[in-house]
Design a protein around this motif. Structure first.
Motif, short mmCIF file in Angstrom:
data_model
loop_
_atom_site.label_atom_id
_atom_site.label_comp_id
_atom_site.label_asym_id
_atom_site.label_seq_id
_atom_site.Cartn_x
_atom_site.Cartn_y
_atom_site.Cartn_z
N LEU A 185 0.83 -1.21 0.00
CA LEU A 185 0.00 0.00 0.00
C LEU A 185 0.86 1.26 0.00
O LEU A 185 0.53 2.25 -0.65
CB LEU A 185 -0.93 0.01 1.21
N GLU A 186 1.97 1.21 0.72
CA GLU A 186 2.88 2.36 0.73
C GLU A 186 3.42 2.59 -0.68
O GLU A 186 3.50 3.73 -1.17
CB GLU A 186 4.03 2.11 1.70
N LEU A 187 3.78 1.50 -1.35
CA LEU A 187 4.31 1.62 -2.71
C LEU A 187 3.23 2.18 -3.65
O LEU A 187 3.51 3.04 -4.49
CB LEU A 187 4.78 0.25 -3.18
N LEU A 188 2.00 1.74 -3.47
CA LEU A 188 0.90 2.28 -4.29
C LEU A 188 0.72 3.77 -4.07
O LEU A 188 0.43 4.52 -5.01
CB LEU A 188 -0.41 1.55 -3.96
N LYS A 189 0.90 4.20 -2.84
CA LYS A 189 0.79 5.62 -2.51
C LYS A 189 1.80 6.43 -3.33
O LYS A 189 1.46 7.46 -3.92
CB LYS A 189 1.01 5.85 -1.03
N TYR A 190 3.04 5.94 -3.38
CA TYR A 190 4.08 6.66 -4.12
C TYR A 190 3.81 6.64 -5.62
O TYR A 190 4.08 7.61 -6.33
CB TYR A 190 5.45 6.07 -3.81
N ILE A 191 3.28 5.52 -6.14
CA ILE A 191 2.91 5.47 -7.56
C ILE A 191 1.84 6.52 -7.85
O ILE A 191 1.90 7.22 -8.86
CB ILE A 191 2.40 4.06 -7.93
N SER A 192 0.86 6.63 -6.95
CA SER A 192 -0.23 7.60 -7.16
C SER A 192 0.28 9.04 -7.13
O SER A 192 -0.35 9.95 -7.69
CB SER A 192 -1.33 7.42 -6.11
N GLU A 193 1.43 9.26 -6.48
CA GLU A 193 2.02 10.60 -6.42
C GLU A 193 2.94 10.87 -7.61
O GLU A 193 3.53 11.94 -7.71
CB GLU A 193 2.80 10.76 -5.11
N GLY A 194 3.07 9.88 -8.51
CA GLY A 194 3.84 10.08 -9.74
C GLY A 194 5.32 9.74 -9.64
O GLY A 194 6.08 10.05 -10.56
N LEU A 195 5.75 9.09 -8.54
CA LEU A 195 7.16 8.73 -8.42
C LEU A 195 7.51 7.58 -9.35
O LEU A 195 6.70 6.67 -9.55
CB LEU A 195 7.50 8.33 -6.98
N ASN A 196 8.71 7.63 -9.93
CA ASN A 196 9.16 6.51 -10.76
C ASN A 196 9.82 5.45 -9.87
O ASN A 196 9.96 5.63 -8.65
CB ASN A 196 10.09 6.98 -11.88
N ASN A 197 10.23 4.33 -10.47
CA ASN A 197 10.78 3.21 -9.68
C ASN A 197 12.01 3.61 -8.88
O ASN A 197 12.18 3.21 -7.72
CB ASN A 197 11.12 2.04 -10.59
N LYS A 198 12.90 4.41 -9.48
CA LYS A 198 14.12 4.82 -8.78
C LYS A 198 13.78 5.67 -7.57
O LYS A 198 14.35 5.49 -6.48
CB LYS A 198 15.03 5.59 -9.74
N GLU A 199 12.83 6.60 -7.74
CA GLU A 199 12.44 7.47 -6.62
C GLU A 199 11.77 6.67 -5.51
O GLU A 199 12.01 6.91 -4.33
CB GLU A 199 11.50 8.57 -7.14
N ILE A 200 10.93 5.71 -5.91
CA ILE A 200 10.28 4.86 -4.90
C ILE A 200 11.33 4.04 -4.15
O ILE A 200 11.27 3.90 -2.93
CB ILE A 200 9.24 3.93 -5.56
N ALA A 201 12.28 3.50 -4.90
CA ALA A 201 13.36 2.72 -4.27
C ALA A 201 14.10 3.54 -3.23
O ALA A 201 14.42 3.06 -2.13
CB ALA A 201 14.31 2.21 -5.35
N ASN A 202 14.36 4.81 -3.54
CA ASN A 202 15.09 5.68 -2.62
C ASN A 202 14.30 5.93 -1.33
O ASN A 202 14.84 5.85 -0.23
CB ASN A 202 15.42 7.02 -3.29
N VAL A 203 13.01 6.25 -1.47
CA VAL A 203 12.23 6.60 -0.27
C VAL A 203 11.86 5.38 0.56
O VAL A 203 11.65 5.48 1.77
CB VAL A 203 10.96 7.40 -0.61
N MET A 204 11.80 4.19 -0.08
CA MET A 204 11.44 2.98 0.65
C MET A 204 12.66 2.14 1.03
O MET A 204 12.52 1.08 1.62
CB MET A 204 10.47 2.14 -0.19
N TYR A 205 13.85 2.64 0.66
CA TYR A 205 15.10 1.94 0.96
C TYR A 205 15.10 0.52 0.39
O TYR A 205 15.42 -0.46 1.06
CB TYR A 205 15.35 1.91 2.48
N LEU A 206 14.71 0.44 -0.89
CA LEU A 206 14.69 -0.83 -1.60
C LEU A 206 15.51 -0.68 -2.88
O LEU A 206 15.85 0.43 -3.29
CB LEU A 206 13.24 -1.20 -1.99
N SER A 207 15.83 -1.80 -3.51
CA SER A 207 16.47 -1.72 -4.83
C SER A 207 15.38 -1.52 -5.88
O SER A 207 14.20 -1.82 -5.66
CB SER A 207 17.23 -3.02 -5.13
#
Length: 203
Positions: A150-172
């Motif tokens: 759900l957190e990842l979906l939130k970032y997708i809905s805000e327009g973040l790309n995969n790299k940006e999501i990876a940075n904020v969620m501390y994932l690859s």
């Protein structure tokens, strides 16, 4: 990248052509002025991005979109409009449009094209702010989704790309891609735009 422009206002189409062709990496494949033009010219040119007027004289851009997406499910279609009509916004979201832009915001057109070409969805800020209210009658989230999903979906809905999501969620980035694939399968959805709509509907 190739861009197809469809708008029944010829001044708008030619203005957009001028703006887009100032970019070295963009070319305008063709101009059209009706929903039928959109359908026929898409088949001929197979553009990377279709900029499509939502309200036209013969039939709406939504109708053209439905015809195109049946034959070309991966089509990147961005609606252009002067109207902040809730029904148009809802229709564009529910049918999987990659963006919804106001014609008055010319300076946002080229950045939006680049974002959609890179796999993101783009909704004008004035439009995005209306989405939760427009979709507020829909059901809540699938119970099979984890908090991290759900957190990842939130970032997708805000327009973040995969790299940006990876940075904020501390994932690859690979892990983010895997999460997205799993969520798409769980929800039986097709792409990031539909994931963003799903999240916003559940708020």
């Amino acid at each position: 990248m190739k861009v197809l422009i469809i708008d029944d206002d010829k001044l708008i189409t030619h203005a957009l052509k001028t703006i887009i062709e100032m970019e070295e990496d963009m070319e305008v494949a063709a101009l059209g002025f009706s929903a039928e033009d959109a359908i026929n010219l898409y088949d001929v040119h197979r553009p990377d991005i279709l900029l499509l007027d939502i309200r036209m004289k013969d039939k709406s851009g939504i109708d053209a979109f439905k015809d195109i997406i049946k034959k070309h499910p991966a089509a990147n279609i961005v609606f252009l409009t002067t109207f902040m009509d809730d029904e148009y916004i809802k229709d564009s979201l529910m049918h999987g449009a990659k963006g919804y832009l106001l014609k008055s915001e010319f300076e946002n057109i080229v950045p939006a094209i680049r974002s959609v070409y890179a796999g993101q969805s783009v909704f004008e800020s004035k439009v995005a702010s209306k989405i939760p209210d427009i979709l507020n009658t829909s059901p809540k989230y699938d119970p099979d989704l984890s908090e991290k999903e759900l957190e990842l979906l939130k970032y997708i809905s805000e327009g973040l790309n995969n790299k940006e999501i990876a940075n904020v969620m501390y994932l690859s980035e690979g892990t983010v891609r895997n999460y997205i694939s799993v969520i798409l399968e769980k929800l039986n959805l097709r792409d990031r735009t539909q994931l963003a709509v799903y999240y916003l509907k559940g708020q």
